[in-house]
Design a protein around this motif. Structure first.
Motif, PDB file in Angstrom:
ATOM      1  N   PHE A  63      20.667  24.484  -0.329  1.00 24.68           N
ATOM      2  CA  PHE A  63      20.275  23.763   1.027  1.00 24.68           C
ATOM      3  C   PHE A  63      19.545  22.525   0.737  1.00 24.68           C
ATOM      4  O   PHE A  63      19.696  21.581   1.054  1.00 24.68           O
ATOM      5  CB  PHE A  63      19.727  24.757   1.987  1.00 24.68           C
ATOM      6  N   LEU A  64      18.152  22.794  -0.085  1.00 29.99           N
ATOM      7  CA  LEU A  64      17.418  21.786  -0.415  1.00 29.99           C
ATOM      8  C   LEU A  64      18.173  20.482  -0.892  1.00 29.99           C
ATOM      9  O   LEU A  64      17.931  19.358  -0.715  1.00 29.99           O
ATOM     10  CB  LEU A  64      16.213  22.344  -1.185  1.00 29.99           C
ATOM     11  N   ASN A  66      12.595  29.239  -3.302  1.00 27.94           N
ATOM     12  CA  ASN A  66      13.538  30.699  -3.270  1.00 27.94           C
ATOM     13  C   ASN A  66      14.800  30.292  -3.570  1.00 27.94           C
ATOM     14  O   ASN A  66      15.542  29.210  -2.937  1.00 27.94           O
ATOM     15  CB  ASN A  66      13.261  30.622  -1.721  1.00 27.94           C
ATOM     16  N   ASP A 110      17.737  31.394  -2.522  1.00 31.19           N
ATOM     17  CA  ASP A 110      18.392  31.218  -1.193  1.00 31.19           C
ATOM     18  C   ASP A 110      18.412  29.839  -0.646  1.00 31.19           C
ATOM     19  O   ASP A 110      19.237  29.538   0.098  1.00 31.19           O
ATOM     20  CB  ASP A 110      18.181  32.399  -0.084  1.00 31.19           C
ATOM     21  N   ASP A 111      17.243  29.132  -0.919  1.00 34.36           N
ATOM     22  CA  ASP A 111      17.199  27.880  -0.313  1.00 34.36           C
ATOM     23  C   ASP A 111      17.601  26.679  -1.196  1.00 34.36           C
ATOM     24  O   ASP A 111      17.694  25.405  -0.865  1.00 34.36           O
ATOM     25  CB  ASP A 111      15.573  27.530   0.109  1.00 34.36           C
TER      26      ASP A 111
END
Length: 119
Positions: A59-60, A53, A55-56
């Motif tokens: 972060f990942l 995603n 949006d992720d």
């Protein structure tokens, strides 16, 4: 996770198809002709590119040392995961599941129905 364990796991997904569109060194897994995983080798290590995603993605990459921007992929939608990283098997399985589900969710309703009822 070893490369052979990852290959077996990728094969277990409904409608998963193994292809070599980029030559014999790069193994690609597709569902309904849409790629959800690409296994390659770089800098002496095996890696897998997986859809994520948007949006992720950042972060990942920040959260996991074994995750980097998708190698030779759209870095907004793909991450590369070092499959040989110690103790990352369960996290990697989750990433693979997520990649598969993202691709399936973008298939047509007819294609999704074919996956749930292959007859």
């Amino acid at each position: 996770m070893s490369r052979s364990e990852l290959v077996e796991y990728l094969k277990s997904f409904n409608g998963s198809e193994e292809t070599y569109p980029f030559g014999p060194a790069t193994l690609v897994y597709k569902v309904k002709d849409k790629m959800f995983a690409l296994i390659g080798h770089r800098n002496g290590q095996d890696f897998v590119n997986l859809k994520a995603n948007p949006d992720d993605v950042l972060f990942l990459i920040e959260q996991f040392t074994f995750v980097s921007p998708g190698y030779h992929m759209n870095k907004k939608h793909w991450v590369s995961v070092n499959i040989e990283y110690p103790d990352a098997d369960e996290v990697l399985r989750g990433f693979v599941e997520n990649s598969y589900q993202l691709v399936v969710s973008n298939l047509t309703k007819k294609q999704q129905a074919e996956l749930s009822d292959p007859s």
